[in-house]
Scaffold this motif. Sequence first.
Motif, PDB file in Angstrom:
ATOM      1  N   ARG A  50       8.911  -3.908  -5.528  1.00 38.22           N
ATOM      2  CA  ARG A  50       8.232  -3.383  -4.141  1.00 38.22           C
ATOM      3  C   ARG A  50       9.149  -3.305  -3.027  1.00 38.22           C
ATOM      4  NH1 ARG A  50       2.623  -1.796  -2.511  1.00 38.22           N
ATOM      5  NH2 ARG A  50       3.668  -0.116  -1.496  1.00 38.22           N
ATOM      6  N   ILE A  88      -5.450  -0.556  -6.253  1.00 32.39           N
ATOM      7  CA  ILE A  88      -5.576   0.861  -5.557  1.00 32.39           C
ATOM      8  C   ILE A  88      -6.442   1.738  -5.996  1.00 32.39           C
ATOM      9  CG2 ILE A  88      -3.795   2.617  -4.541  1.00 32.39           C
ATOM     10  CD1 ILE A  88      -3.206  -0.300  -3.624  1.00 32.39           C
TER      11      ILE A  88
ATOM     12  N   GLU B 429       2.159   5.116  -0.463  1.00 35.87           N
ATOM     13  CA  GLU B 429       3.050   4.626  -1.279  1.00 35.87           C
ATOM     14  C   GLU B 429       2.483   3.525  -2.238  1.00 35.87           C
ATOM     15  OE1 GLU B 429       6.437   2.593   1.039  1.00 35.87           O
ATOM     16  OE2 GLU B 429       6.766   4.416   2.017  1.00 35.87           O
ATOM     17  N   ASP B 430       1.346   3.114  -1.741  1.00 39.52           N
ATOM     18  CA  ASP B 430       0.723   2.063  -2.510  1.00 39.52           C
ATOM     19  C   ASP B 430       0.168   2.780  -3.947  1.00 39.52           C
ATOM     20  OD1 ASP B 430       1.027   0.090  -0.631  1.00 39.52           O
ATOM     21  OD2 ASP B 430      -1.262   0.102   0.048  1.00 39.52           O
ATOM     22  N   GLN B 431      -0.312   3.996  -3.865  1.00 42.40           N
ATOM     23  CA  GLN B 431      -0.653   4.653  -5.082  1.00 42.40           C
ATOM     24  C   GLN B 431       0.441   4.778  -6.180  1.00 42.40           C
ATOM     25  OE1 GLN B 431      -2.659   8.161  -3.204  1.00 42.40           O
ATOM     26  NE2 GLN B 431      -4.709   7.403  -3.674  1.00 42.40           N
ATOM     27  N   PHE B 433       3.219   3.185  -6.082  1.00 43.06           N
ATOM     28  CA  PHE B 433       3.760   2.013  -6.598  1.00 43.06           C
ATOM     29  C   PHE B 433       2.749   1.515  -7.622  1.00 43.06           C
ATOM     30  CE2 PHE B 433       4.364  -2.705  -6.971  1.00 43.06           C
ATOM     31  CZ  PHE B 433       5.584  -2.497  -7.082  1.00 43.06           C
ATOM     32  N   TYR B 434       1.337   1.682  -7.581  1.00 41.04           N
ATOM     33  CA  TYR B 434       0.330   1.114  -8.524  1.00 41.04           C
ATOM     34  C   TYR B 434       0.785   1.605  -9.864  1.00 41.04           C
ATOM     35  CZ  TYR B 434      -4.098  -0.470 -10.244  1.00 41.04           C
ATOM     36  OH  TYR B 434      -5.134  -0.957 -11.058  1.00 41.04           O
ATOM     37  N   CYS B 435       1.202   2.904  -9.671  1.00 40.33           N
ATOM     38  CA  CYS B 435       1.556   3.755 -11.144  1.00 40.33           C
ATOM     39  C   CYS B 435       2.712   3.288 -11.721  1.00 40.33           C
ATOM     40  CB  CYS B 435       1.769   5.304 -10.757  1.00 40.33           C
ATOM     41  SG  CYS B 435      -0.056   5.965 -10.289  1.00 40.33           S
ATOM     42  N   ASN B 436       3.655   3.264 -10.815  1.00 41.36           N
ATOM     43  CA  ASN B 436       5.236   2.678 -11.043  1.00 41.36           C
ATOM     44  C   ASN B 436       4.899   1.363 -11.867  1.00 41.36           C
ATOM     45  OD1 ASN B 436       6.897   3.468  -7.859  1.00 41.36           O
ATOM     46  ND2 ASN B 436       6.466   4.546  -9.940  1.00 41.36           N
ATOM     47  N   GLN B 437       3.846   0.272 -11.412  1.00 37.90           N
ATOM     48  CA  GLN B 437       3.985  -0.780 -11.980  1.00 37.90           C
ATOM     49  C   GLN B 437       3.343  -0.680 -13.467  1.00 37.90           C
ATOM     50  OE1 GLN B 437       2.390  -3.785 -13.143  1.00 37.90           O
ATOM     51  NE2 GLN B 437       4.427  -4.492 -12.918  1.00 37.90           N
ATOM     52  N   ARG B 438       2.781   0.247 -13.712  1.00 31.60           N
ATOM     53  CA  ARG B 438       2.127   0.580 -15.111  1.00 31.60           C
ATOM     54  C   ARG B 438       3.089   1.386 -15.756  1.00 31.60           C
ATOM     55  NH1 ARG B 438      -0.373  -3.178 -12.821  1.00 31.60           N
ATOM     56  NH2 ARG B 438      -2.622  -3.281 -12.583  1.00 31.60           N
ATOM     57  N   ILE B 440       4.743   4.155 -15.133  1.00 33.27           N
ATOM     58  CA  ILE B 440       4.750   5.663 -14.780  1.00 33.27           C
ATOM     59  C   ILE B 440       5.746   5.960 -13.674  1.00 33.27           C
ATOM     60  CG2 ILE B 440       3.348   7.665 -14.039  1.00 33.27           C
ATOM     61  CD1 ILE B 440       0.690   5.843 -15.111  1.00 33.27           C
ATOM     62  N   THR B 442       7.843   7.856 -10.426  1.00 33.32           N
ATOM     63  CA  THR B 442       7.180   8.423  -9.380  1.00 33.32           C
ATOM     64  C   THR B 442       6.927   9.798  -9.566  1.00 33.32           C
ATOM     65  OG1 THR B 442       8.436   6.924  -8.012  1.00 33.32           O
ATOM     66  CG2 THR B 442       7.836   8.860  -6.862  1.00 33.32           C
TER      67      THR B 442
END
Lengths: 254, 482
Positions: A50, A88, B429-431, B433-438, B440, B442
């Motif tokens: 993050r 989210i 950004e949260d959305q 980042f959520y994708c990044n964390q899976r 995917i 940016t």
Amino acid sequence: MLVINNLKATISGKNILKGISLKVKPGEIHAIMGPNGSGKSTLAAVLAGREFVEVTEGTVTYLGKDLLSMSPEERAKEGIFLGFQYPIEIPGVSMVNFMKTAVNEHRKHKGLDPLSASDFLKLMREKKEMVEIDSKLANRSVNEGFSGGEKKKNEIFQMAMLEPRLAILDETDSGLDIDALRIVANGVNKIKRPDNSFIVITHYQRLLDYIVPDVVHVLYDGRIVKTAGKELALELEEKGYDWIKKEVENSILA
Amino acid sequence: MEKAQDKILSEVTSGEYKYGFYSDIEMERIPKGLSEDVVRIISSKKNEPDWLLEFRLKAYRHWLTMKMPKWPNLKIPPIDYNEIIFYAAPKQRKTLNSLDDIDPELKKTFDKLGIPLEEQKHLSGVAVDAVIDSVSVKTTFKETLAEMGIIFCSFSDAVKEYPDLVRRYMGSVVPYTDNFFASLNSAVFSDGSFCYIPKGVRCPMELSTYFRINSANTGQFERTLLIADEESYVSYLEGCTAPSRDENQLHAAIVEIIAEKSAEVKYSTVQNWYPGNKDGLGGVFNFVTKRGLCKGENSKISWTQIETGSAITWKYPSCILRGDNSTGEFYSVAVTNNHQQADTGTKMIHIGKNTKSTIVSKGISAGKGQNSYRGLVKVLRNATNARNYSQCDSLLLGDKCGAHTFPYLEVDNQTAIVEHEATTSKIGEDQIFYCNQRGISTEDAIGLIVNGYAREVINKLPMEFAVEAQKLLQISLEGSIG
Ligand SMILES: Nc1ncnc2c1ncn2[C@@H]1O[C@H](COP(=O)(O)OP(=O)(O)OP(=O)(O)O)[C@@H](O)[C@H]1O
Ligand SMILES: [Mg+2]
């Protein structure tokens, strides 16, 4: 698997993590407990990449590599999974589409071809059954309108789909009813293999009845102030955190 | 397996190749500027009948009395009509630009759209003719269609071969006095498509036209006339691209649709004119009048548009619901990135009884893009039981862009029920980042999120087109975050 060494991090200039060291070996389950605001989620955020958390000192080595220099999606594809404390919502994006993109990105990273539509749906069905997630949830948009508990179960489902090497579960147990708790715990136990590891952030000993940790850490004010076996969780449940806080204060005074 | 739209794209863009235009193509142009003489020259070059010349001249004289509309929420630089070439047709010219002359951004775009390199070369300046070449797409099916009595040809051919139909319907939905750009188009239009579906015929395939803008300094003024006779059905697709140039180019088109009793027309557009570069240099001014007349009872017209291109878009595909129980629909996704501006929306004019209209508008603003929805719902006195549902959503990426909504409502009948909903949201950004964390990236995450947001509209497109539209949405927003 994971070596954290003297990790310090700030959020908007405020010191949140104040020197954390932690070693997770393959096959281990670590529990992290600690009072609200002590920095548990911040630690998870640093591990996941993050941006708003700024690492000011220390190193994190994951599978021999410098984790902090990797982008969040690289970390994910290298096998780090974060089960979010607050998942989210992404309106209009179907779980199928979302997971297909994610799974295929992981496959691409491993040099594998994308799954065919039918193979993918089969995989989805399998994992849905494995983590006992309601079929209907997986047909909806990502977390959109999911109840708190449903969101948490959906995190476990995604974890099952992506088969991470290191899963960090941030309070995946909070907000779950007893059945859901069992389901989530079972999910973890089914995914657990000798070569993957878990960091389970929780406030409740009851989760640890189902997911038995090898080590329990207490995080307090940005530091790991106590590390012990699973019996520590029971002790905390019984006595709360005050005695630990006192211990910490005494050691500072001394 | 090649997707239908890829086929269309490659067919059109390789059209000249097929027809021998590959090398040495030059445009025959008339001198720049606009005058009555120019109108006459255009008409005579096309060997038009007198009635059409008369129509053009009336339009031209009317246009002289008009001024650019000021009401759109757009910053439009002054347009010097004496600097525009109003007629250009392909003729021989020596080989142009090397690949290196193409804007690398555009090159990337074409790469991503899956158009092979040779065709890119083709597009660099010579491909110009593809607009005229849009005929090649049509001719593919011309004979099959003719067997069913369906006419699908260029506007110029229609004037020659079906003058009665053209004469009866042209200007019946968008009169030459309608607005500044419609008058201009009526005076100088070059070509376009014509389509007639006879009584009781369901057109068995998607009809599509792929427009490509002409060479430098040339205005593009095409006209489309689509007539669906009683109980017929047609789904029509329109795609457009343009080469990148530093100067702005004017595109002022007219589309007229007539739906007779129980006829249904679906008109889909994927508009991808050159939007200008990142700093706002160049790009197409897209000033288009599109209107459908639900003339007969139980008729239906649906507009679906994915607007990703153009420096400035000014466009309100509308429905006049004259027939009782007729239905009008408008589904729109409009993207403005970098310095793009869009003022787009619809007009639903309820005249007949029990008429229904649905408006779903999804604006997406990124960079310094400005996106306005402007919609009029008008219920006339005799339109008993009219129904309208409007939903206008805006999605913002970043904080330098803007979204604006201008809904107008004029209701003269007490029985009307009109609903309007509007939302504005941001990609968080949260959305991402959520994708990044899976796993995917940016860029892919933005693509997913934007397509999720636009899904309701994209679902209205024919399947193959939808896939292209999704890609296009993602490409047009690349580099808009981070
Ligand atoms: N985005 C942010 N901006 C400013 N401060 C933040 C931000 N995120 C976290 N903090 C602060 O950092 C500290 C640690 O928060 P963190 O979320 O890591 O705690 P936690 O241990 O996970 O708590 P809980 O048990 O309540 O989930 C808190 O004081 C919190 O207010
Ligand atoms: Mg937390």
